[in-house]
Design a protein around this motif. Structure first.
Motif, short mmCIF file in Angstrom:
data_model
loop_
_atom_site.label_atom_id
_atom_site.label_comp_id
_atom_site.label_asym_id
_atom_site.label_seq_id
_atom_site.Cartn_x
_atom_site.Cartn_y
_atom_site.Cartn_z
N ASP A 3 -1.28 9.37 7.10
CA ASP A 3 -1.97 9.57 5.82
C ASP A 3 -1.45 8.59 4.78
N TYR A 4 -0.15 8.56 4.62
CA TYR A 4 0.43 7.70 3.59
C TYR A 4 0.19 6.23 3.91
N ALA A 5 0.35 5.86 5.17
CA ALA A 5 0.15 4.46 5.56
C ALA A 5 -1.27 3.99 5.26
N TYR A 6 -2.26 4.82 5.57
CA TYR A 6 -3.64 4.41 5.33
C TYR A 6 -3.98 4.41 3.85
N ILE A 7 -3.43 5.36 3.09
CA ILE A 7 -3.65 5.36 1.64
C ILE A 7 -3.04 4.11 1.03
N PHE A 8 -1.81 3.84 1.41
CA PHE A 8 -1.10 2.67 0.90
C PHE A 8 -1.85 1.39 1.26
N ALA A 9 -2.23 1.27 2.53
CA ALA A 9 -2.94 0.08 2.99
C ALA A 9 -4.31 -0.06 2.32
N ALA A 10 -5.01 1.07 2.15
CA ALA A 10 -6.34 1.03 1.53
C ALA A 10 -6.27 0.57 0.08
N THR A 11 -5.13 0.76 -0.54
CA THR A 11 -4.96 0.36 -1.93
C THR A 11 -4.44 -1.06 -2.06
N THR A 12 -3.45 -1.42 -1.25
CA THR A 12 -2.79 -2.71 -1.43
C THR A 12 -3.49 -3.88 -0.74
N VAL A 13 -4.00 -3.67 0.45
CA VAL A 13 -4.60 -4.79 1.20
C VAL A 13 -5.81 -5.39 0.48
N PRO A 14 -6.76 -4.60 0.00
CA PRO A 14 -7.89 -5.23 -0.72
C PRO A 14 -7.46 -5.97 -1.98
N LEU A 15 -6.43 -5.47 -2.67
CA LEU A 15 -5.94 -6.19 -3.84
C LEU A 15 -5.45 -7.58 -3.46
N PHE A 16 -4.68 -7.62 -2.37
CA PHE A 16 -4.14 -8.90 -1.91
C PHE A 16 -5.22 -9.77 -1.28
N PHE A 17 -5.94 -9.21 -0.33
CA PHE A 17 -6.91 -9.98 0.45
C PHE A 17 -8.08 -10.45 -0.39
N GLY A 18 -8.61 -9.57 -1.23
CA GLY A 18 -9.80 -9.91 -1.98
C GLY A 18 -9.54 -10.63 -3.29
N PHE A 19 -8.36 -10.38 -3.90
CA PHE A 19 -8.15 -10.88 -5.25
C PHE A 19 -6.84 -11.65 -5.43
N GLY A 20 -6.02 -11.71 -4.37
CA GLY A 20 -4.76 -12.43 -4.48
C GLY A 20 -3.73 -11.71 -5.34
N LEU A 21 -3.88 -10.40 -5.53
CA LEU A 21 -2.95 -9.64 -6.35
C LEU A 21 -1.86 -9.03 -5.47
N VAL A 22 -0.63 -9.21 -5.88
CA VAL A 22 0.50 -8.64 -5.16
C VAL A 22 1.23 -7.71 -6.13
N PRO A 23 0.98 -6.40 -6.03
CA PRO A 23 1.65 -5.49 -6.95
C PRO A 23 3.13 -5.35 -6.61
N GLU A 24 3.92 -5.02 -7.62
CA GLU A 24 5.33 -4.68 -7.40
C GLU A 24 5.31 -3.38 -6.60
#
Length: 183
Positions: A3-24
């Motif tokens: 659950d946590y892995a997919y929530i985390f991935a669903a939030t962070t990967v599109p930010l990075f992949f689609g927009f080049g954003l790397v959150p802290e």
């Protein structure tokens, strides 16, 4: 863990992949909450679990998907974030740390596949992150593969899939709350 892995991935990967954003991704910079919402489907009311994830705005960096240094920045951030999760889940379940990292890698790979299909570029970015030697995410079993099927007009229909590197078994553990450490 899933659950946590997919929530985390669903939030962070599109930010990075689609927009080049790397959150802290330090735990103190990430907010996660869960709730249940009632949903109506075919006239019946069902509870629907929902998750919300947020990041400290001051810690968002701008990078490029095609820059290996930015990919490393993203990978190192998710590794740091998940070390605590992996250690805690391992302590509670005794499931090996390597198995837990593989489950997390599967989630990241699936979200890269989902995002990559939207942007027509899958494997390069995901595999540069998930196949880095000495990374706990590195797993030789994890990869993407294509299947081609032909429709009734003999037109090829090609689909890309992820071959999971993690275990496919579900483990039952006694439900006990995990109390996060004070930051």
């Amino acid at each position: 863990m899933n659950d946590y892995a997919y929530i985390f991935a669903a939030t962070t990967v599109p930010l990075f992949f689609g927009f080049g954003l790397v959150p802290e991704l330090a735990p103190a910079s990430v907010a996660l909450s869960f709730d249940t919402k009632k949903q109506v489907h075919d006239g019946k009311i069902y509870p629907s679990r929902r998750a919300h994830m947020g990041f400290d705005e001051a810690g968002i960096l701008y990078g490029r998907l095609d820059d290996p240094a930015d990919g490393d920045l993203f990978r190192i951030g998710i590794e740091k974030h998940f070390h605590l999760v992996v250690d805690r889940v391992h302590a509670k379940t005794k499931l090996s740390r390597a198995a837990l990292w593989r489950l997390f890698g599967d989630a990241i790979a699936q979200r890269f596949l989902d995002a990559g299909l939207r942007f027509d570029a899958i494997e390069a970015a995901a595999m540069s992150i998930l196949k880095t030697p000495a990374s706990p995410l590195a797993n030789r079993e994890l990869h993407y593969f294509n299947l081609t099927q032909y429709d009734r007009h003999a037109k090829a229909v090609r689909e890309t899939f992820r071959q999971r590197g993690g275990c496919c078994r579900f483990y039952l553990v006694k439900a006990e709350p995990i109390v996060p450490p004070a930051c």
